[in-house]
Design an enzyme around this catalytic site. Sequence first.
Site, PDB file in Angstrom:
ATOM      1  N   GLY A   1       0.829  -1.192   0.000  1.00  0.00           N
ATOM      2  CA  GLY A   1       0.000   0.000   0.000  1.00  0.00           C
ATOM      3  C   GLY A   1       0.860   1.237   0.000  1.00  0.00           C
ATOM      4  O   GLY A   1       2.033   1.194   0.399  1.00  0.00           O
TER       5      GLY A   1
ATOM      6  N   GLN B   1       3.150   9.950   1.104  1.00  0.00           N
ATOM      7  CA  GLN B   1       4.432   9.236   1.121  1.00  0.00           C
ATOM      8  C   GLN B   1       5.284   9.525  -0.112  1.00  0.00           C
ATOM      9  O   GLN B   1       6.469   9.222  -0.132  1.00  0.00           O
ATOM     10  CB  GLN B   1       4.197   7.722   1.243  1.00  0.00           C
ATOM     11  CG  GLN B   1       3.601   7.319   2.588  1.00  0.00           C
ATOM     12  CD  GLN B   1       3.452   5.818   2.688  1.00  0.00           C
ATOM     13  OE1 GLN B   1       2.490   5.253   2.202  1.00  0.00           O
ATOM     14  NE2 GLN B   1       4.428   5.155   3.290  1.00  0.00           N
TER      15      GLN B   1
ATOM     16  N   CYS C   1       6.281   0.213   7.578  1.00  0.00           N
ATOM     17  CA  CYS C   1       5.877   1.348   6.759  1.00  0.00           C
ATOM     18  C   CYS C   1       7.059   1.764   5.893  1.00  0.00           C
ATOM     19  O   CYS C   1       8.178   1.878   6.397  1.00  0.00           O
ATOM     20  CB  CYS C   1       5.454   2.502   7.666  1.00  0.00           C
ATOM     21  SG  CYS C   1       4.951   3.974   6.761  1.00  0.00           S
ATOM     22  N   LEU C   2       6.811   1.982   4.615  1.00  0.00           N
ATOM     23  CA  LEU C   2       7.888   2.380   3.705  1.00  0.00           C
ATOM     24  C   LEU C   2       8.502   3.721   4.107  1.00  0.00           C
ATOM     25  O   LEU C   2       9.634   4.020   3.731  1.00  0.00           O
ATOM     26  CB  LEU C   2       7.366   2.461   2.265  1.00  0.00           C
ATOM     27  CG  LEU C   2       6.926   1.123   1.635  1.00  0.00           C
ATOM     28  CD1 LEU C   2       6.262   1.369   0.290  1.00  0.00           C
ATOM     29  CD2 LEU C   2       8.110   0.179   1.482  1.00  0.00           C
TER      30      LEU C   2
ATOM     31  N   HIS D   1      -4.147   1.507   7.870  1.00  0.00           N
ATOM     32  CA  HIS D   1      -2.803   2.091   7.890  1.00  0.00           C
ATOM     33  C   HIS D   1      -2.693   3.216   6.847  1.00  0.00           C
ATOM     34  O   HIS D   1      -2.214   4.312   7.141  1.00  0.00           O
ATOM     35  CB  HIS D   1      -1.789   0.974   7.618  1.00  0.00           C
ATOM     36  CG  HIS D   1      -0.355   1.409   7.549  1.00  0.00           C
ATOM     37  ND1 HIS D   1       0.599   1.000   8.460  1.00  0.00           N
ATOM     38  CD2 HIS D   1       0.286   2.228   6.664  1.00  0.00           C
ATOM     39  CE1 HIS D   1       1.767   1.562   8.134  1.00  0.00           C
ATOM     40  NE2 HIS D   1       1.616   2.307   7.047  1.00  0.00           N
ATOM     41  N   GLU D   2      -3.173   2.948   5.632  1.00  0.00           N
ATOM     42  CA  GLU D   2      -3.051   3.943   4.549  1.00  0.00           C
ATOM     43  C   GLU D   2      -3.951   5.151   4.809  1.00  0.00           C
ATOM     44  O   GLU D   2      -3.557   6.288   4.551  1.00  0.00           O
ATOM     45  CB  GLU D   2      -3.371   3.318   3.192  1.00  0.00           C
ATOM     46  CG  GLU D   2      -2.459   2.167   2.769  1.00  0.00           C
ATOM     47  CD  GLU D   2      -0.983   2.481   2.862  1.00  0.00           C
ATOM     48  OE1 GLU D   2      -0.595   3.653   2.744  1.00  0.00           O
ATOM     49  OE2 GLU D   2      -0.201   1.540   3.082  1.00  0.00           O
TER      50      GLU D   2
ATOM     51  N   HIS E   1      -2.410   7.627   7.051  1.00  0.00           N
ATOM     52  CA  HIS E   1      -1.421   8.512   6.409  1.00  0.00           C
ATOM     53  C   HIS E   1      -2.080   9.804   5.913  1.00  0.00           C
ATOM     54  O   HIS E   1      -1.440  10.852   5.888  1.00  0.00           O
ATOM     55  CB  HIS E   1      -0.772   7.817   5.203  1.00  0.00           C
ATOM     56  CG  HIS E   1       0.412   6.962   5.551  1.00  0.00           C
ATOM     57  ND1 HIS E   1       1.550   7.457   6.154  1.00  0.00           N
ATOM     58  CD2 HIS E   1       0.644   5.638   5.354  1.00  0.00           C
ATOM     59  CE1 HIS E   1       2.422   6.472   6.317  1.00  0.00           C
ATOM     60  NE2 HIS E   1       1.908   5.358   5.846  1.00  0.00           N
TER      61      HIS E   1
HETATM   62 ZN    ZN Z   1       2.869   3.577   5.952  1.00  0.00          ZN
END
Ligand code: ZN
Length: 170
Positions: free
Chosen positions: A46, A51, A97-98, A139-140, A143
């Site tokens: 995701g 991000q 998380c990226l 989670h997304e 963000h």
């Molecule tokens: Zn994340």
Amino acid sequence: MAIRDIVSIPAPVLKKKARKVTDFGTELQHLIDDMIETMRVAPGVGLAAPQVDVPLRVIVVEYGDDEDENVPPKLYTLVNPEITRVSDEVEVGTEGCLSIPGFVGDVERALAITVKGQNRRGQPIRIKANGWLARIFQHELDHLDGVLFTDRTDKVWKLEGEASQVSPAD
Ligand code: ZN
């Protein structure tokens, strides 16, 4: 399509509330194509627009069925998403998380959710998700409100070595 740089903490864009999308034109289409490619190359399950340093309410998710590895992953693009229903039942799972490379944490999330929003053409869509898919959406969506998984738990730890793959990184 192009791969965009993924920003990591402490980039201010990650702590800001993202803006609602009102223009579904070419710029948005390019952003979504780039986000899909960037997510796949990362690789992650995701990605939220903040991000890639774009403060808009857009997420992409690509994830297969929890139980059946033969089912190919499904791609979801959601613009202006909102969670309209959450189950009372919760589950703790380990997330990465990226934008927080090298760290994971145990986060409590609703086991099932309903998300509504728009697709990339601006048409309304509604998705029911369970288990890991529900976790990825939560989670997304966080963000988009400047919330990171590390804001939701004290149980965060560093991964030993880069090769560790204990959880889907998103
Ligand atoms: Zn994340």
